[in-house]
Design a protein around this motif. Structure first.
Motif, PDB file in Angstrom:
ATOM      1  N   ARG A 202      -1.769  83.248  43.753  1.00  0.00           N
ATOM      2  CA  ARG A 202      -2.124  84.865  43.545  1.00  0.00           C
ATOM      3  C   ARG A 202      -1.236  85.774  44.292  1.00  0.00           C
ATOM      4  O   ARG A 202      -0.959  86.843  44.039  1.00  0.00           O
ATOM      5  N   LEU A 203      -0.518  85.219  45.390  1.00  0.00           N
ATOM      6  CA  LEU A 203       0.392  86.198  46.164  1.00  0.00           C
ATOM      7  C   LEU A 203       1.711  86.367  45.317  1.00  0.00           C
ATOM      8  O   LEU A 203       2.213  87.650  45.371  1.00  0.00           O
ATOM      9  N   ARG A 204       2.133  85.470  44.694  1.00  0.00           N
ATOM     10  CA  ARG A 204       3.324  85.818  43.671  1.00  0.00           C
ATOM     11  C   ARG A 204       2.690  86.837  42.501  1.00  0.00           C
ATOM     12  O   ARG A 204       3.612  87.549  42.263  1.00  0.00           O
ATOM     13  N   CYS A 205       1.676  86.621  42.259  1.00  0.00           N
ATOM     14  CA  CYS A 205       1.144  87.403  40.606  1.00  0.00           C
ATOM     15  C   CYS A 205       1.010  88.820  41.529  1.00  0.00           C
ATOM     16  O   CYS A 205       1.371  89.809  40.816  1.00  0.00           O
ATOM     17  N   LEU A 206       0.460  88.755  42.692  1.00  0.00           N
ATOM     18  CA  LEU A 206       0.192  90.259  43.301  1.00  0.00           C
ATOM     19  C   LEU A 206       1.646  90.827  43.627  1.00  0.00           C
ATOM     20  O   LEU A 206       1.703  92.367  43.036  1.00  0.00           O
ATOM     21  N   PHE A 207       2.736  90.456  44.008  1.00  0.00           N
ATOM     22  CA  PHE A 207       4.117  90.896  44.300  1.00  0.00           C
ATOM     23  C   PHE A 207       4.902  91.038  43.205  1.00  0.00           C
ATOM     24  O   PHE A 207       5.709  91.925  43.047  1.00  0.00           O
ATOM     25  N   GLU A 208       4.663  90.254  42.168  1.00  0.00           N
ATOM     26  CA  GLU A 208       5.867  90.255  41.041  1.00  0.00           C
ATOM     27  C   GLU A 208       5.281  90.834  39.632  1.00  0.00           C
ATOM     28  O   GLU A 208       6.035  91.140  38.831  1.00  0.00           O
ATOM     29  N   ILE A 209       3.923  91.004  39.581  1.00  0.00           N
ATOM     30  CA  ILE A 209       3.319  91.386  38.492  1.00  0.00           C
ATOM     31  C   ILE A 209       2.396  92.621  38.580  1.00  0.00           C
ATOM     32  O   ILE A 209       2.685  93.457  37.903  1.00  0.00           O
ATOM     33  N   VAL A 210       1.558  92.430  39.604  1.00  0.00           N
ATOM     34  CA  VAL A 210       0.577  93.461  39.798  1.00  0.00           C
ATOM     35  C   VAL A 210       1.259  94.800  40.414  1.00  0.00           C
ATOM     36  O   VAL A 210       1.058  95.912  39.796  1.00  0.00           O
TER      37      VAL A 210
END
Length: 293
Positions: A202-210
């Motif tokens: 989730r942390l990677r999704c937050l900073f790289e996608i969202v």
């Protein structure tokens, strides 16, 4: 056909467009007048007054006196604004990200219910609350001492720059989070689910996608927060008793005790320049992004 219907039919399209135009002008006139007389005129007057001496001539003496007397306060204001915006951005991203990507329904529901409360609290109440909470014998130190986490001799007051940063962040985080959470909720969930299926946490999704997709909304929230921080008078007056202090406090002090509107307006120019610089940077980056599409 009645006379009124006949007259309506006999009007040309040009006459109808003219009537519609005047109706539109009449509708926006009150709001436009309020903007002109309550914002534009005072702004122009304050800028002009900063460059006029006691005899009515043009001068830079007011600017030099503002720098001489309140240079430290200008630097202090900039540092407090930057630190506050950094804290606001970090906490807002964390809360909005968990509201969007969190997997615990009850925690998401509780956080969604709790984080908005500071929105409804006026700044003067926030300042008084912070003063009672952050003082040496305030609620925070009392709770830490009762829990055995702090010795009474080690208690210290946070009624300084730290208290300002915490109060501004506590008050503005809900506003920025509300904007960010709304922007994140409008994103296409397919890209997030695809990344999750490929093993991204989730942390990677937050900073790289969202976050890259909602960055303009974050900038808008931070710019509006900066304007608020630069204009609030009650919080710095309640939390910090000495100097240096925020520019708003120094302007009020100059007017209240000396009646010197010229130097106060000259000091206000630094606030205008700081907010205008940030707004210009945001508009430039936005226009460059739109041109690159």
């Amino acid at each position: 056909m009645s006379l009124s219907n006949a007259s309506r039919v006999s009007r040309s399209p040009l006459q109808n467009a003219s009537h519609t135009k005047w109706y539109s002008v009449a509708l926006v006139a009150p709001a436009l007048a309020a903007i002109v007389f309550l914002f534009a005129v005072p702004l122009i007057r304050s800028v002009v007054t900063a460059f006029i001496d006691a005899d009515g001539g043009w001068t830079l003496e007011n600017i030099s006196r503002a720098v001489e007397f309140y240079g430290r306060d200008v630097v202090f204001t900039i540092v407090i604004a930057v630190l506050s915006l950094a804290v606001i951005a970090a906490i807002s991203i964390a809360i909005a990200g968990y509201l969007t990507l969190g997997s615990t329904p009850w925690a998401v529901a509780a956080l969604r219910w709790l984080y908005r409360w500071p929105l409804f609290i006026p700044f003067i109440v926030a300042g008084q609350t912070a003063r009672s909470f952050l003082a040496r014998n305030g609620l925070m130190n009392s709770m830490l001492m009762e829990a055995g986490l702090l010795e009474p001799v080690a208690a210290q007051s946070f009624l300084d720059w730290r208290g300002l940063v915490m109060t501004f962040a506590w008050k503005q985080v809900p506003f920025v989070t509300l904007l960010l959470a709304g922007a994140m909720a409008s994103l296409d969930r397919a890209t997030i689910e695809s990344a999750r299926n490929l093993g991204a946490n989730r942390l990677r999704c937050l900073f790289e996608i969202v976050l890259p997709q909602v960055r303009p909304t974050l900038f808008v929230g931070l710019i509006l927060s900066l304007v608020t921080i630069m204009s609030v008078l009650s919080v710095p007056m309640m939390i910090i008793a000495g100097t240096p202090n925020m520019m708003t406090t120094m302007m009020a002090h100059r007017v209240t005790y000396y009646g010197d509107y010229a130097v106060a307006n000259a000091l206000g120019l630094f606030s205008y320049l700081l907010t205008a610089l940030v707004a210009w940077f945001y508009l430039r980056s936005t226009l460059e992004k739109e041109a690159g599409k």
